[in-house]
Motif scaffolding. Structure first.
Motif, short mmCIF file in Angstrom:
data_model
loop_
_atom_site.label_atom_id
_atom_site.label_comp_id
_atom_site.label_asym_id
_atom_site.label_seq_id
_atom_site.Cartn_x
_atom_site.Cartn_y
_atom_site.Cartn_z
N ILE A 245 53.29 -32.93 17.15
CA ILE A 245 53.11 -32.16 15.92
C ILE A 245 53.42 -33.02 14.70
O ILE A 245 54.49 -33.62 14.60
CB ILE A 245 54.01 -30.92 15.90
CG1 ILE A 245 53.71 -30.00 17.08
CG2 ILE A 245 53.84 -30.15 14.59
CD1 ILE A 245 54.68 -28.85 17.22
N SER A 247 53.24 -32.79 10.27
CA SER A 247 53.18 -31.80 9.19
C SER A 247 52.95 -32.50 7.87
O SER A 247 53.35 -33.66 7.68
CB SER A 247 54.46 -30.96 9.14
OG SER A 247 55.58 -31.77 8.81
N PHE A 256 50.17 -28.01 9.66
CA PHE A 256 50.56 -28.66 10.90
C PHE A 256 49.31 -29.11 11.66
O PHE A 256 48.28 -28.45 11.62
CB PHE A 256 51.38 -27.69 11.75
CG PHE A 256 52.66 -27.27 11.08
CD1 PHE A 256 53.83 -27.99 11.26
CD2 PHE A 256 52.69 -26.17 10.23
CE1 PHE A 256 55.00 -27.63 10.63
CE2 PHE A 256 53.86 -25.79 9.58
CZ PHE A 256 55.02 -26.53 9.78
N ILE A 274 59.28 -27.68 12.19
CA ILE A 274 58.27 -27.58 13.24
C ILE A 274 58.65 -26.51 14.27
O ILE A 274 57.76 -25.81 14.79
CB ILE A 274 58.01 -28.94 13.92
CG1 ILE A 274 59.25 -29.50 14.59
CG2 ILE A 274 57.43 -29.93 12.92
CD1 ILE A 274 59.01 -30.78 15.37
#
Length: 411
Positions: A245, A247, A256, A274
């Protein structure tokens, strides 16, 4: 009336086969190539995009195929198509009516949902994870619509994997509960399945359960999207999150995306951000069990099961805790080098038992973890579209050839 049972045995090569898929997808090409190799007529293909937009109707397709025998219907993966992704998010929008018989999430909060008109205008940003809970709700509504329309058509049809079983496989929380109900050994949970909704609730669950190492997974994610290998040091309290992930700050807040490679976060603010996002969209969180390893690489096993029998097998090896092949991890078909015979059999039996938890399905890829040091096996995921296994062969056939071959064998 559509029946949800294992593949119907073909009486002839002309039994109609209807594929719901993205026509240009490599999965579609692989299935059609397998049918051609075995002398089968090409599958009739209905595109997700046309069905979602209303430009095609499954009832019309079934009527065209009528009179040639029982119809087999295969739903394939809807991914890798931005237009289909937007349509599914629109189908799941709070301002759009739909049949929520397969959806158990209730209403979507305004903070994570958008109206259908906005969904259709989402830009195609590579890797961006757009509204996963709403996407899943839209897919559940689409699956319910397909089941309803096939039933209304009166056609005698058989699902390879029923719409309801596909919807359940897509939700890791539901999978865990079904596996538990069928007596499978599972990683322990720090709290009830699906109950952790935020970083603060995660920390409270860690304090209560004593579990310091966890896998946090987007409940309806795939391809390592939304997976976090999380650990906290019991002595110092320091945290580490390993995840795909990424961002980015935007005018409307953070967005995201799936970075396509692993990132390491140690700053508590980044980890909170996250984790809050994953939990807000719906998370499955379980104890981190150390995987078996080979030559310094951790691995788990993707085991394909067709008609109740384990067949093609691929081990996924990585220097990291996350082994998904989307991350360009190593694959191996030489299971004899990796595991002794009794453990290989245990992997197959675990996968076969996992598929039996979904009686409406006859084919799925089951991810099986072998615990390091104990050889215990755990089903950690099941994928109704988990048969795209490059290079894997069973009895001299690839995954699609093997599945199509089952249609030609006598009962």
């Amino acid at each position: 009336m559509a029946l949800s049972i294992p593949y119907r045995i073909m009486e002839s090569c002309e039994q109609p086969y209807l594929l719901i898929a993205n026509p240009s997808n490599k999965r579609t090409a692989g299935l059609q190539a397998a049918r051609a190799k075995l002398g089968l007529a090409p599958a009739a293909v209905l595109s997700y995009e046309q069905l979602l937009s209303g430009d095609a109707c499954i009832g019309d397709a079934l009527r065209k195929l009528a009179g040639r025998g029982d119809i087999i219907i295969r739903l394939d993966a809807p991914g890798e198509n931005p237009a289909v992704e937007r349509q599914l998010i629109a189908w799941g929008a709070p301002d759009r009516n739909g049949d929520d018989m397969f959806w158990s999430g209730g209403s979507l909060p305004n903070s994570i949902s958008i109206v259908s008109s906005e969904a259709l205008l989402l830009p195609p940003e590579h890797g961006r994870i757009w509204h996963p809970a709403q996407w899943y709700r839209g897919y559940c509504r689409f699956l319910a619509a397909m089941q309803r329309e096939v039933k209304a058509s009166g056609a005698r049809a058989y699902w390879v994997n029923s719409p309801g079983s596909i919807a359940k496989m897509f939700d890791k929380r539901t999978c865990w509960q079904l596996f538990e109900r069928h007596g499978l050994q599972l990683p322990a949970l720090p709290a009830a399945a699906g109950s952790i909704k935020s970083y603060e609730e995660l920390r409270a669950a860690i304090a209560t359960s004593g579990m310091k190492r966890l896998f946090i997974k987007l409940a309806c994610g795939s391809g390592a999207a939304g997976v976090i290998a999380y650990q906290t040091n019991p002595r110092t309290g320091e945290e580490l999150a390993i995840t795909t992930i990424g961002s980015e700050q935007a005018s409307s807040g953070f967005s995201f995306y799936n970075a396509g490679r692993l990132r390491r976060y140690s700053d508590a603010k980044d980890i909170r951000r996250i984790v809050d996002w994953v939990c807000g969209e719906g998370a499955h969180i379980e104890r981190w069990i150390e995987k078996e390893s080979f030559e310094g690489k951790a691995f788990d096993v993707r085991q394909l099961v067709v008609n109740g029998k384990a067949c093609h097998t691929v081990a996924r090896l990585s220097h990291t805790p996350i082994t998904n092949l989307h991350l360009r991890n190593e694959r191996s078909m030489d299971m004899k080098r990796l595991l002794p015979e009794d453990v290989r059999q245990a992997v197959q039996q675990t996968a076969e038992k996992a598929l039996r938890a979904f009686p409406g399905s006859s084919a799925a890829g089951v991810d099986v973890l072998v615990q390091r040091g104990s050889s215990a096996t755990y089903p950690i995921d099941i994928n109704p579209f988990g048969d795209l296994l490059y290079g894997a062969e069973y009895e001299g056939m690839n995954t699609y050839e093997w599945q199509m071959r089952q249609l030609l064998r006598k009962e």
